[in-house]
Scaffold this active site. Sequence first.
Site, PDB file in Angstrom:
ATOM      1  CB  THR A  11      17.257  -3.577   2.024  1.00 33.04           C
ATOM      2  OG1 THR A  11      16.464  -2.386   2.083  1.00 33.04           O
ATOM      3  CG2 THR A  11      17.476  -3.977   0.575  1.00 33.04           C
ATOM      4  CB  SER A 140       0.907   4.127   7.927  1.00 29.42           C
ATOM      5  OG  SER A 140       1.222   4.814   9.124  1.00 29.42           O
ATOM      6  CE1 TYR A 153       5.002   7.343   5.451  1.00 33.52           C
ATOM      7  CE2 TYR A 153       3.832   7.723   7.522  1.00 33.52           C
ATOM      8  CZ  TYR A 153       4.442   6.862   6.623  1.00 33.52           C
ATOM      9  OH  TYR A 153       4.495   5.509   6.901  1.00 33.52           O
ATOM     10  CE  LYS A 157       3.059   4.311   4.113  1.00 39.23           C
ATOM     11  NZ  LYS A 157       3.340   2.998   3.513  1.00 39.23           N
ATOM     12  N   PRO A 183       0.111  -0.344  10.375  1.00 37.27           N
ATOM     13  CG  PRO A 183       2.187  -1.294   9.959  1.00 37.27           C
ATOM     14  CD  PRO A 183       1.083  -0.551   9.292  1.00 37.27           C
ATOM     15  CD  GLU A 189      17.855   0.345   8.266  1.00 41.28           C
ATOM     16  OE1 GLU A 189      17.820   0.935   7.172  1.00 41.28           O
ATOM     17  OE2 GLU A 189      18.587  -0.650   8.466  1.00 41.28           O
ATOM     18  CG  PHE A 190       9.377   4.814   9.519  1.00 41.45           C
ATOM     19  CD1 PHE A 190       8.770   4.784   8.275  1.00 41.45           C
ATOM     20  CD2 PHE A 190       8.937   5.772  10.434  1.00 41.45           C
ATOM     21  CE1 PHE A 190       7.758   5.675   7.945  1.00 41.45           C
ATOM     22  CE2 PHE A 190       7.927   6.659  10.115  1.00 41.45           C
ATOM     23  CZ  PHE A 190       7.337   6.617   8.875  1.00 41.45           C
TER      24      PHE A 190
HETATM   25  P1  NDP Z   1      12.609   0.767   6.817  1.00 44.20           P
HETATM   26  O1  NDP Z   1      13.215   2.097   6.538  1.00 44.20           O
HETATM   27  O2  NDP Z   1      13.289  -0.122   7.785  1.00 44.20           O
HETATM   28  O3  NDP Z   1      12.400  -0.034   5.442  1.00 44.20           O
HETATM   29  C1  NDP Z   1      11.931   0.613   4.282  1.00 44.20           C
HETATM   30  C2  NDP Z   1      12.190  -0.277   3.077  1.00 44.20           C
HETATM   31  O4  NDP Z   1      11.684   0.394   1.912  1.00 44.20           O
HETATM   32  C3  NDP Z   1      13.674  -0.525   2.848  1.00 44.20           C
HETATM   33  O5  NDP Z   1      13.873  -1.873   2.529  1.00 44.20           O
HETATM   34  C4  NDP Z   1      13.998   0.356   1.651  1.00 44.20           C
HETATM   35  O6  NDP Z   1      14.997  -0.268   0.849  1.00 44.20           O
HETATM   36  C5  NDP Z   1      12.658   0.365   0.897  1.00 44.20           C
HETATM   37  N1  NDP Z   1      12.572   1.535   0.034  1.00 44.20           N
HETATM   38  C6  NDP Z   1      12.480   2.837   0.401  1.00 44.20           C
HETATM   39  N2  NDP Z   1      12.520   3.628  -0.677  1.00 44.20           N
HETATM   40  C7  NDP Z   1      12.638   2.813  -1.758  1.00 44.20           C
HETATM   41  C8  NDP Z   1      12.747   3.034  -3.145  1.00 44.20           C
HETATM   42  N3  NDP Z   1      12.724   4.285  -3.664  1.00 44.20           N
HETATM   43  N4  NDP Z   1      12.873   1.991  -3.972  1.00 44.20           N
HETATM   44  C9  NDP Z   1      12.893   0.724  -3.469  1.00 44.20           C
HETATM   45  N5  NDP Z   1      12.786   0.439  -2.167  1.00 44.20           N
HETATM   46  C10 NDP Z   1      12.676   1.482  -1.318  1.00 44.20           C
HETATM   47  O7  NDP Z   1      11.121   1.076   7.299  1.00 44.20           O
HETATM   48  P2  NDP Z   1       9.884   0.110   7.667  1.00 44.20           P
HETATM   49  O8  NDP Z   1      10.257  -1.295   7.566  1.00 44.20           O
HETATM   50  O9  NDP Z   1       9.352   0.624   8.934  1.00 44.20           O
HETATM   51  O10 NDP Z   1       8.875   0.527   6.516  1.00 44.20           O
HETATM   52  C11 NDP Z   1       8.231  -0.397   5.681  1.00 44.20           C
HETATM   53  C12 NDP Z   1       6.849   0.131   5.334  1.00 44.20           C
HETATM   54  O11 NDP Z   1       6.071   0.212   6.524  1.00 44.20           O
HETATM   55  C13 NDP Z   1       6.838   1.528   4.726  1.00 44.20           C
HETATM   56  O12 NDP Z   1       5.867   1.552   3.686  1.00 44.20           O
HETATM   57  C14 NDP Z   1       6.383   2.421   5.887  1.00 44.20           C
HETATM   58  O13 NDP Z   1       5.742   3.572   5.435  1.00 44.20           O
HETATM   59  C15 NDP Z   1       5.422   1.467   6.586  1.00 44.20           C
HETATM   60  N6  NDP Z   1       5.132   1.783   7.977  1.00 44.20           N
HETATM   61  C16 NDP Z   1       6.137   1.878   8.898  1.00 44.20           C
HETATM   62  C17 NDP Z   1       5.834   2.162  10.218  1.00 44.20           C
HETATM   63  C18 NDP Z   1       6.878   2.356  11.260  1.00 44.20           C
HETATM   64  O14 NDP Z   1       6.557   2.927  12.326  1.00 44.20           O
HETATM   65  N7  NDP Z   1       8.102   1.898  11.050  1.00 44.20           N
HETATM   66  C19 NDP Z   1       4.432   2.294  10.661  1.00 44.20           C
HETATM   67  C20 NDP Z   1       3.469   2.185   9.605  1.00 44.20           C
HETATM   68  C21 NDP Z   1       3.811   1.912   8.326  1.00 44.20           C
HETATM   69  P3  NDP Z   1      16.244   0.492   0.194  1.00 44.20           P
HETATM   70  O15 NDP Z   1      16.568   1.664   1.054  1.00 44.20           O
HETATM   71  O16 NDP Z   1      17.316  -0.566   0.159  1.00 44.20           O
HETATM   72  O17 NDP Z   1      15.768   0.855  -1.150  1.00 44.20           O
HETATM   73  C1  8X3 Z   2       4.589   5.241  10.371  1.00 48.87           C
HETATM   74  C2  8X3 Z   2       3.877   5.513  11.636  1.00 48.87           C
HETATM   75  O1  8X3 Z   2       2.928   7.362  13.094  1.00 48.87           O
HETATM   76  O2  8X3 Z   2       5.176   7.655  12.236  1.00 48.87           O
HETATM   77  O3  8X3 Z   2       3.711   5.133   9.299  1.00 48.87           O
HETATM   78  O4  8X3 Z   2       3.300   7.888  10.798  1.00 48.87           O
HETATM   79  S1  8X3 Z   2       3.824   7.190  11.936  1.00 48.87           S
END
Ligand code: NDP
Ligand code: 8X3
Length: 252
Positions: A11, A140, A153, A157, A183, A189-190
């Site tokens: 999403t 991550s 967190y 990971k 990454p 939206e993280f």
């Molecule tokens: P976003 O917040 O943009 O996306 C996170 C996604 O995870 C959303 O689609 C959300 O969907 C889904 N999600 C979260 N909780 C649930 C749940 N309980 N059930 C089902 N779906 C869920 O963040 P990112 O795209 O950045 O994150 C994607 C992945 O990358 C994560 O695992 C994150 O830890 C990892 N990551 C991100 C980094 C960053 O700096 N952004 C760096 C390293 C790793 P919905 O809310 O609709 O359920």
């Molecule tokens: C997301 C990257 O550095 O915020 O996994 O943990 S960090």
Amino acid sequence: MAKIALITGATSGIGEACAHLFAREHYNLVLTGRREDRLEKLAKKLNTKYNVEVAVSAFDVRDREQTIVNLEALPAKWKKVTVLVNNAGLSQGLDPIQNGSLDDWDTMIDTNIKGLLYVSKVVANWMIASGHGHIVNIGSIAGKEVYANGNVYCATKHAVDALNKGMRIDLLPHGIKVTGIHPGAVETEFSEVRFKGDKDRAKKVYEGFDPLVADDIAETIWFAVSRPAHVNINDMIVMPTAQANAGTIFRK
Ligand code: NDP
Ligand code: 8X3
């Protein structure tokens, strides 16, 4: 017949970028996440733009029953998944361990570790039945290093990193590839989720340098998935050029 990719957390952010990329590469898609309206909108967009078939399934990966029931309810043709991108995940809070919220800890552990496990078990069995498959686990830099206040967190990971290695061993006899993508900072939206809707605080995370964008990670995943059959990418750490490690970002 078109290949099928199942992407969790489609999403927003990295998952949504992966949905676009796999559609561009003519994959049919199973997209999951909790926000069904976003899934439906994305499915329509991808179907129109790329002429691919898209199934959506909205559920919370923390709920074991819901996850298994929803996945198993997919019609048989959708169970021939070639690629699983285990992407759904989140961070909640950034506090020293003594101040951490127990609810935040539960949310991260239940989503990032247990949710990934529930999805993986179902889909790995479908892949075993098909005799092939590729699981891509989104870890991550926080799964390779630990930074101040990242405690739980980072632990989740690190668990993903361990599961990535464990899955690769267990699924080896079944011809299933397993890849970990790790990454550094990606602007999605993280941080807004981590800081519970505080957009100003989230914005500051990415100020003064060029962070990665979701497409950078989708392209990296595609590189791993598009290698020849005899090649597996075990693990990749992908960082913004301005980020040396988990805690060191050069800001102008
Ligand atoms: P976003 O917040 O943009 O996306 C996170 C996604 O995870 C959303 O689609 C959300 O969907 C889904 N999600 C979260 N909780 C649930 C749940 N309980 N059930 C089902 N779906 C869920 O963040 P990112 O795209 O950045 O994150 C994607 C992945 O990358 C994560 O695992 C994150 O830890 C990892 N990551 C991100 C980094 C960053 O700096 N952004 C760096 C390293 C790793 P919905 O809310 O609709 O359920
Ligand atoms: C997301 C990257 O550095 O915020 O996994 O943990 S960090």
